[in-house]
Design a protein around this motif. Structure first.
Motif, PDB file in Angstrom:
ATOM      1  N   TRP A  29     -86.393  12.716  31.909  1.00 38.33           N
ATOM      2  CA  TRP A  29     -86.913  12.870  33.262  1.00 38.33           C
ATOM      3  C   TRP A  29     -88.068  13.874  33.276  1.00 38.33           C
ATOM      4  O   TRP A  29     -89.098  13.656  33.892  1.00 38.33           O
ATOM      5  CB  TRP A  29     -85.786  13.303  34.201  1.00 38.33           C
ATOM      6  N   MET A  30     -87.905  14.962  32.554  1.00 38.12           N
ATOM      7  CA  MET A  30     -88.920  16.018  32.557  1.00 38.12           C
ATOM      8  C   MET A  30     -90.195  15.640  31.805  1.00 38.12           C
ATOM      9  O   MET A  30     -91.199  16.339  31.897  1.00 38.12           O
ATOM     10  CB  MET A  30     -88.357  17.313  31.982  1.00 38.12           C
ATOM     11  N   ASP A  31     -90.187  14.531  31.052  1.00 39.09           N
ATOM     12  CA  ASP A  31     -91.390  14.096  30.340  1.00 39.09           C
ATOM     13  C   ASP A  31     -92.461  13.581  31.301  1.00 39.09           C
ATOM     14  O   ASP A  31     -93.646  13.642  30.999  1.00 39.09           O
ATOM     15  CB  ASP A  31     -91.061  12.989  29.332  1.00 39.09           C
ATOM     16  N   ASN A  32     -92.025  13.024  32.452  1.00 33.52           N
ATOM     17  CA  ASN A  32     -92.979  12.486  33.421  1.00 33.52           C
ATOM     18  C   ASN A  32     -93.736  13.616  34.110  1.00 33.52           C
ATOM     19  O   ASN A  32     -93.189  14.682  34.360  1.00 33.52           O
ATOM     20  CB  ASN A  32     -92.265  11.664  34.495  1.00 33.52           C
ATOM     21  N   ASP A  33     -94.991  13.350  34.425  1.00 37.46           N
ATOM     22  CA  ASP A  33     -95.767  14.323  35.184  1.00 37.46           C
ATOM     23  C   ASP A  33     -95.880  13.873  36.643  1.00 37.46           C
ATOM     24  O   ASP A  33     -95.256  12.884  37.043  1.00 37.46           O
ATOM     25  CB  ASP A  33     -97.136  14.555  34.538  1.00 37.46           C
ATOM     26  N   VAL A  34     -96.667  14.567  37.410  1.00 34.92           N
ATOM     27  CA  VAL A  34     -96.773  14.259  38.839  1.00 34.92           C
ATOM     28  C   VAL A  34     -97.418  12.904  39.105  1.00 34.92           C
ATOM     29  O   VAL A  34     -97.324  12.373  40.201  1.00 34.92           O
ATOM     30  CB  VAL A  34     -97.541  15.357  39.616  1.00 34.92           C
ATOM     31  N   TYR A  35     -98.051  12.321  38.083  1.00 33.71           N
ATOM     32  CA  TYR A  35     -98.678  11.008  38.234  1.00 33.71           C
ATOM     33  C   TYR A  35     -97.727   9.865  37.908  1.00 33.71           C
ATOM     34  O   TYR A  35     -98.108   8.702  37.961  1.00 33.71           O
ATOM     35  CB  TYR A  35     -99.923  10.920  37.364  1.00 33.71           C
ATOM     36  N   GLY A  36     -96.488  10.211  37.539  1.00 36.57           N
ATOM     37  CA  GLY A  36     -95.469   9.192  37.320  1.00 36.57           C
ATOM     38  C   GLY A  36     -95.419   8.605  35.925  1.00 36.57           C
ATOM     39  O   GLY A  36     -94.794   7.578  35.712  1.00 36.57           O
ATOM     40  N   HIS A  37     -96.073   9.236  34.949  1.00 35.92           N
ATOM     41  CA  HIS A  37     -95.987   8.758  33.564  1.00 35.92           C
ATOM     42  C   HIS A  37     -95.797   9.942  32.642  1.00 35.92           C
ATOM     43  O   HIS A  37     -95.972  11.098  33.036  1.00 35.92           O
ATOM     44  CB  HIS A  37     -97.222   7.949  33.170  1.00 35.92           C
ATOM     45  N   VAL A  38     -95.425   9.661  31.393  1.00 36.97           N
ATOM     46  CA  VAL A  38     -95.209  10.720  30.411  1.00 36.97           C
ATOM     47  C   VAL A  38     -96.520  11.490  30.236  1.00 36.97           C
ATOM     48  O   VAL A  38     -97.582  10.894  30.029  1.00 36.97           O
ATOM     49  CB  VAL A  38     -94.711  10.136  29.073  1.00 36.97           C
ATOM     50  N   ASN A  39     -96.420  12.805  30.325  1.00 39.57           N
ATOM     51  CA  ASN A  39     -97.593  13.663  30.199  1.00 39.57           C
ATOM     52  C   ASN A  39     -98.140  13.609  28.783  1.00 39.57           C
ATOM     53  O   ASN A  39     -97.387  13.513  27.810  1.00 39.57           O
ATOM     54  CB  ASN A  39     -97.223  15.097  30.581  1.00 39.57           C
ATOM     55  N   ASN A  40     -99.456  13.738  28.659  1.00 33.76           N
ATOM     56  CA  ASN A  40    -100.112  13.580  27.367  1.00 33.76           C
ATOM     57  C   ASN A  40     -99.578  14.527  26.292  1.00 33.76           C
ATOM     58  O   ASN A  40     -99.452  14.133  25.137  1.00 33.76           O
ATOM     59  CB  ASN A  40    -101.629  13.736  27.498  1.00 33.76           C
ATOM     60  N   VAL A  41     -99.244  15.760  26.626  1.00 33.52           N
ATOM     61  CA  VAL A  41     -98.783  16.688  25.596  1.00 33.52           C
ATOM     62  C   VAL A  41     -97.424  16.293  25.023  1.00 33.52           C
ATOM     63  O   VAL A  41     -97.105  16.645  23.884  1.00 33.52           O
ATOM     64  CB  VAL A  41     -98.741  18.143  26.108  1.00 33.52           C
ATOM     65  N   VAL A  42     -96.659  15.528  25.767  1.00 26.78           N
ATOM     66  CA  VAL A  42     -95.328  15.118  25.307  1.00 26.78           C
ATOM     67  C   VAL A  42     -95.435  14.128  24.148  1.00 26.78           C
ATOM     68  O   VAL A  42     -94.590  14.105  23.261  1.00 26.78           O
ATOM     69  CB  VAL A  42     -94.500  14.545  26.480  1.00 26.78           C
ATOM     70  N   TYR A  43     -96.508  13.339  24.125  1.00 26.36           N
ATOM     71  CA  TYR A  43     -96.698  12.381  23.038  1.00 26.36           C
ATOM     72  C   TYR A  43     -96.704  13.104  21.690  1.00 26.36           C
ATOM     73  O   TYR A  43     -96.173  12.604  20.703  1.00 26.36           O
ATOM     74  CB  TYR A  43     -98.000  11.604  23.218  1.00 26.36           C
TER      75      TYR A  43
END
Length: 152
Positions: A29-43
């Motif tokens: 759940w915490m991987d998603n950012d405010v834009y609704g997708h996995v944030n780039n740094v998580v990759y």
């Protein structure tokens, strides 16, 4: 004459057969950012996960007390499509260059059930002496495990 977007051809995406080893990584759940997708740094954490699980499990790398450790020297990620929670990811791993003390991994992140890569990248480790931090030859067991992942 300048090049327009219409003139540029997108490089083809990597396919699943490019990679020699896979693990499943659940998104959180915490991987998603405010834009609704996995944030780039998580990759990049997904890249670290597939690489280090392989090094520890298959190569016998002792991250806590071993004489040799891997230091990140370079990394790159090309984002092809968004990944979103709660989709699980098939993380693919290959080796494109295996040197004396360094290795370049190729990583592909595939949302489960999809054939096209959502993100692909590379990551370079330089293996160093834990104490001196000077490059050292890759230990034999680790080299053997990495050699199983080599692709042309």
């Amino acid at each position: 004459m300048s090049e327009t977007n219409a003139d540029k051809r997108e490089e083809p995406r990597a396919t699943r057969d490019r990679y020699r080893h896979y693990i499943i990584i659940p998104t959180r759940w915490m991987d998603n950012d405010v834009y609704g997708h996995v944030n780039n740094v998580v990759y990049y954490s997904y890249f670290d996960t597939v690489i280090n699980r392989y090094l520890i499990g298959e190569g016998g790398l002792d991250i806590a007390a071993g004489e040799v450790i891997g230091i990140a020297a370079e990394s790159h990620c090309r984002y092809r499509q968004a990944i979103t929670f709660p989709k699980d990811i098939d993380a693919g791993l290959a080796v494109s260059k295996l040197g004396r003390s360094s290795v370049r991994y190729e990583i592909g992140l595939f949302p489960q059930g999809e054939e096209e890569v959502a993100a692909e990248g590379w990551f370079v480790h330089v293996f160093v002496d834990r104490v001196t931090r000077r490059p050292t030859p890759i230990p034999e067991r680790l080299r053997e495990a990495l050699s199983r992942l080599v692709v042309a």
